[in-house]
Scaffold this motif. Structure first.
Motif, PDB file in Angstrom:
ATOM      1  N   THR A   1       0.902  -1.200   0.027  1.00  0.00           N
ATOM      2  CA  THR A   1      -0.038   0.024   0.077  1.00  0.00           C
ATOM      3  C   THR A   1       0.899   1.384   0.038  1.00  0.00           C
ATOM      4  O   THR A   1       1.864   1.392   0.864  1.00  0.00           O
ATOM      5  N   LEU A   2       0.821   2.065  -0.859  1.00  0.00           N
ATOM      6  CA  LEU A   2       1.548   3.246  -1.075  1.00  0.00           C
ATOM      7  C   LEU A   2       1.026   4.264   0.103  1.00  0.00           C
ATOM      8  O   LEU A   2      -0.149   5.015  -0.109  1.00  0.00           O
ATOM      9  N   GLU A   3       1.930   4.689   1.053  1.00  0.00           N
ATOM     10  CA  GLU A   3       1.386   5.451   2.020  1.00  0.00           C
ATOM     11  C   GLU A   3       1.316   7.097   1.535  1.00  0.00           C
ATOM     12  O   GLU A   3       0.340   7.585   2.077  1.00  0.00           O
ATOM     13  N   ALA A   4       2.018   7.415   0.684  1.00  0.00           N
ATOM     14  CA  ALA A   4       2.111   8.681   0.296  1.00  0.00           C
ATOM     15  C   ALA A   4       0.850   8.966  -0.747  1.00  0.00           C
ATOM     16  O   ALA A   4       0.067   9.874  -0.759  1.00  0.00           O
ATOM     17  N   VAL A   5       0.085   7.887  -1.168  1.00  0.00           N
ATOM     18  CA  VAL A   5      -1.185   7.849  -1.673  1.00  0.00           C
ATOM     19  C   VAL A   5      -2.206   7.853  -0.803  1.00  0.00           C
ATOM     20  O   VAL A   5      -3.389   8.558  -1.013  1.00  0.00           O
ATOM     21  N   THR A   6      -1.925   7.191  -0.025  1.00  0.00           N
ATOM     22  CA  THR A   6      -3.162   7.208   1.331  1.00  0.00           C
ATOM     23  C   THR A   6      -3.118   8.629   1.915  1.00  0.00           C
ATOM     24  O   THR A   6      -4.377   9.154   2.131  1.00  0.00           O
ATOM     25  N   ASP A   7      -2.157   9.333   2.092  1.00  0.00           N
ATOM     26  CA  ASP A   7      -2.073  10.687   2.544  1.00  0.00           C
ATOM     27  C   ASP A   7      -2.819  11.713   1.681  1.00  0.00           C
ATOM     28  O   ASP A   7      -3.398  12.366   2.091  1.00  0.00           O
ATOM     29  N   VAL A   8      -3.060  11.421   0.529  1.00  0.00           N
ATOM     30  CA  VAL A   8      -3.938  12.381  -0.372  1.00  0.00           C
ATOM     31  C   VAL A   8      -5.074  11.765  -0.382  1.00  0.00           C
ATOM     32  O   VAL A   8      -6.221  12.612  -0.282  1.00  0.00           O
ATOM     33  N   VAL A   9      -5.570  10.441  -0.340  1.00  0.00           N
ATOM     34  CA  VAL A   9      -6.931  10.008  -0.699  1.00  0.00           C
ATOM     35  C   VAL A   9      -7.467   9.986   0.853  1.00  0.00           C
ATOM     36  O   VAL A   9      -8.760  10.454   0.758  1.00  0.00           O
ATOM     37  N   ALA A  10      -6.811   9.590   1.800  1.00  0.00           N
ATOM     38  CA  ALA A  10      -7.681   9.396   2.963  1.00  0.00           C
ATOM     39  C   ALA A  10      -8.478  10.495   3.680  1.00  0.00           C
ATOM     40  O   ALA A  10      -9.491  10.218   4.147  1.00  0.00           O
ATOM     41  N   PRO A  11      -7.924  11.890   3.494  1.00  0.00           N
ATOM     42  CA  PRO A  11      -8.530  12.995   4.155  1.00  0.00           C
ATOM     43  C   PRO A  11      -9.886  13.257   3.305  1.00  0.00           C
ATOM     44  O   PRO A  11     -10.921  13.946   4.025  1.00  0.00           O
TER      45      PRO A  11
END
Lengths: 264, 439
Positions: free
Chosen positions: B260-270
């Motif tokens: 799982t790309l955390e950098a992507v999660t940081d953009v998507v999750a909010p």
């Protein structure tokens, strides 16, 4: 298989009626829209209905698990899908899921947890195996008795998740001759659909992967090629057609075998 | 005595040369992105013992598996005799270990060990001949793929010939020595099970000639070993050492779980959770996926140095089997070649990489290869030393899609379908349950 339409409730309907299902049936895109895969979906429904498990689907609240997007490298789209689905599943407080698609199975089981989605998910062959083992589902060979069946391992059920025995176990309960391809279990050959290949033309080569795999399955001269994945089903059906063997060899999902053999 | 001095100088030079190159390889591997693989030491050790030490995945294909086991066992056990050779070399003695234990209870162990080495050497000899014929006479398909043209094939044959040379030397040494012993020229050991059969080759020669043959065998063997150590860093043969760390740092998760790309999660999750706290540093933006070796993890790069180009991955790849360009082995070979190039670039620029306008994706690996993958994990399953070519392929897809927007048109359609209607095809999400009303 009978033609009766079984009433399938959605989570929204159940929740509105104050009911809680034992299990959520995750249908998947293929199982929802593909005409061939819809038959597998209905077979699973008949099995669930027959054993009296209280189940629900998400219906229009279900979205693509994100598997093809993730395997194709689109992590953004995957996470958007995953988080949307997780939000829905968590809203309904879903604990247990069954699915007919190994790709949804793998993604929800292994990749949703890191995004906050934790569920107990089983592939339909695992559920059927459990139902048989606990005596809740009695199966007989029916029309398949004595038939020669070869099972094709879906990559995302087999190698990806080490589920090799559940489908075989069920097939053997049907009093059939279970044949094995040379490349089976951990060495099984892909049908050609995975990794988002289902949605694009193959690169230049000498052969389609589905042709290669169907050739191997047909070398056993089986009556049936059993599969456990709607995409494998499409690919193997194409492969069998390529060799003009569709009148001799049928491609059926394990759920269909169970439902048909037992007149569900 | 001249020879102990010459020997010691050679030994130190070779050790220094090897250490110098080993350090460079380590530096090159650490160019990769940091990932934490320290947890689960017990399970990691178990995996290493099973897969590297116990060769559990080699024997899946029985003939090469058993043959390889002979060479491996001979290699490991011969180190004991090598120890005596080194002691003799440095001290200018002859069979010093035997000297030290002759007459004690350990002398039987010495004879047993030498006999064991000799038997394994014969088996290894047979295995080496088998391997040479599989590559050059039977011409097995997996050794004839395009990526094997030129140096990789020469590299493989050279190593196999070197093994024959090493075995021949040690046999010559032992059998000539037995003849010398019979003549009372050297100290008596027990007879050796294999080399005693060749002793009579020397029976007609005068003792100085026999002695010369014994020395040729002795020096030949140790020079072969030295040569091997010098050659190792530039050959594909590092797996004899790196198989151990590489299997130790194996992926312990299920093969189906992709990172799982955390950098992507940081953009998507909010979008879903306004209280979400980012896990990555927004001031230090990362590249999504991999374009070059710098973007891969150190484990990916360790994988590349560990690969011995056996091609089991490629022979199991559904796309390669059906004539497509994708070959998981080539992915690993390309990664290593590019990494070597980057390492040389750093050497030439005082330890800093200076952009050379080249990259792994594009100059080595083509998009045609990357897009052919079924992500079926057959290559990962096959690798006898737990290399994961699929992870590199996935990282390159991520780069192409998320950094370059360069995916095949059909996949772009699939993406927009998922985005717009929650399915890879153009069906409305509202119609998802329509099947419930159909017969």
């Amino acid at each position: 298989m009978s033609d009766k339409i079984i009433k399938v409730k959605t989570m929204a309907e159940m929740t509105a009626a104050g009911e809680t299902p034992e299990i959520l049936f995750w249908v998947g895109c293929s199982g929802s829209f593909d005409d061939r895969a819809k038959k597998i979906t209905k077979a699973i429904v008949r099995i669930l209905d027959h054993v009296g498990i209280k189940f629900a689907i998400l219906g229009s609240e279900e979205g693509c698990s994100g598997d093809p997007a993730k395997r194709a490298g689109n992590e953004f789209l995957y996470q958007m899908q995953a988080m949307q689905n997780i939000t829905t599943l968590n809203m309904y407080n879903v604990k247990k899921i069954v699915t007919g698609c190994p790709h949804c199975f793998n993604t929800i089981k292994n990749e949703y947890p890191s995004l906050g989605g934790n569920y107990e998910i089983v592939h339909h062959t695992q559920l059927v195996q459990e139902l048989i083992n606990t005596g809740k589902l009695k199966v007989q060979g029916g029309e398949f008795k004595g038939k020669k069946i070869v099972f094709h391992d879906p990559c995302y059920l087999g190698r990806a998740n080490n589920v090799y025995e559940a489908p075989r176990d069920i097939i053997q309960k049907l009093d059939v001759e279970l044949a094995e391809m040379k490349r089976s279990r951990a060495n099984g050959l892909c049908c050609g659909a995975g990794g988002a290949q289902m949605f694009k033309e193959a690169e230049k080569g000498t052969k389609e992967v589905s042709t290669e795999r169907a050739e191997e399955a047909l070398s056993n001269d089986p009556d049936i090629i059993a599969v456990g994945c709607p995409f494998c089903n499409t690919m193997m059906t194409d492969g069998v057609k390529h060799f003009n063997k569709e009148n001799k060899t049928k491609v059926l999902d394990v759920a269909e075998l169970i439902a048909k053999a037992n007149d569900l | 005595m001249l020879s102990p001095v010459v020997f010691s100088i050679l030994l130190i030079s070779v050790a220094a040369f090897f250490t110098f190159h080993a350090k460079k390889i380590r530096r090159n591997i650490l160019i990769g992105k940091d990932i934490d693989l320290t947890a689960n030491k017990g399970e990691r050790t178990k995996t290493m013992l099973k897969v590297a030490f116990g060769q559990s995945k080699m024997v899946v294909r029985p003939i090469p598996g058993i043959m390889h086991f002979f060479i491996y066992a001979a290699f490991v056990i011969t180190q004991i005799e090598l120890l005596e050779i080194v002691i003799d070399g440095v001290s200018g003695g002859h069979r010093r270990i035997w000297h030290a234990i002759d007459g004690t209870a350990l002398s039987g162990l010495y004879t047993f060990t030498i006999n064991f080495i000799e038997i394994l050497s014969v088996l290894a000899f047979i295995a080496t001949i088998t391997f040479l014929s599989r590559r050059n006479i039977i011409r097995l398909a997996r050794f004839q793929k395009p990526e094997m043209k030129g140096w990789p094939t020469k590299d493989a044959n050279l190593i196999l010939c070197a093994e024959i040379f090493l075995i021949t030397c040690i046999m010559m040494m032992n059998s000539a020595d037995l003849e010398l012993q019979a003549r009372g020229e050297t100290m008596r050991t027990a007879s050796f099970i294999i080399s005693s059969n060749f002793q009579n080759i020397f029976s007609g020669m005068d003792s100085s000639t026999v002695h010369l043959f014994e020395r040729i065998g002795w020096w030949g063997h140790i020079m072969g070993i030295f040569g091997f150590l010098v050659y190792l860093p530039i050959s594909k043969h590092l797996h004899i050492l790196l198989a151990f760390p590489n299997t130790y740092y194996s992926n312990l998760k299920l093969k189906g779980e992709f990172s799982t790309l955390e950098a992507v999660t940081d953009v998507v999750a909010p979008n879903f959770d306004p209280a979400y706290k980012p896990k990555t540093d927004p001031n230090n933006p990362v590249r999504f996926g991999a374009k070059d070796v710098h973007d891969l993890s150190w484990k990916n790069l360790l994988d590349a140095y560990t690969c011995t180009e056996c091609g089991r991955c490629t022979s199991a790849c559904p796309q390669n089997i059906t004539g497509k360009k994708l070959s998981p082995r080539k992915i690993m070979m390309d990664t290593r070649d590019r990494l070597t190039e980057v390492g040389k670039n750093m050497d030439a620029n005082g330890g800093k990489f200076v952009d050379d306008g080249r990259s792994l994706l594009g100059d080595f690996i083509t998009t045609e290869e990357i897009w052919a993958c079924n992500t079926c994990n057959a290559c990962v399953q096959e690798c006898p030393v737990n290399i994961d070519p699929l992870e590199i392929i996935l990282e390159m897809r991520r780069f192409l899609v998320m950094e370059q927007s360069q995916s095949p048109a059909e996949l772009n359609n699939m993406f927009s379908n998922i985005e717009n209607n929650g399915a890879p095809w153009q069906f409305s999400q509202a119609d998802r349950a329509n099947w419930t009303k159909e017969q």
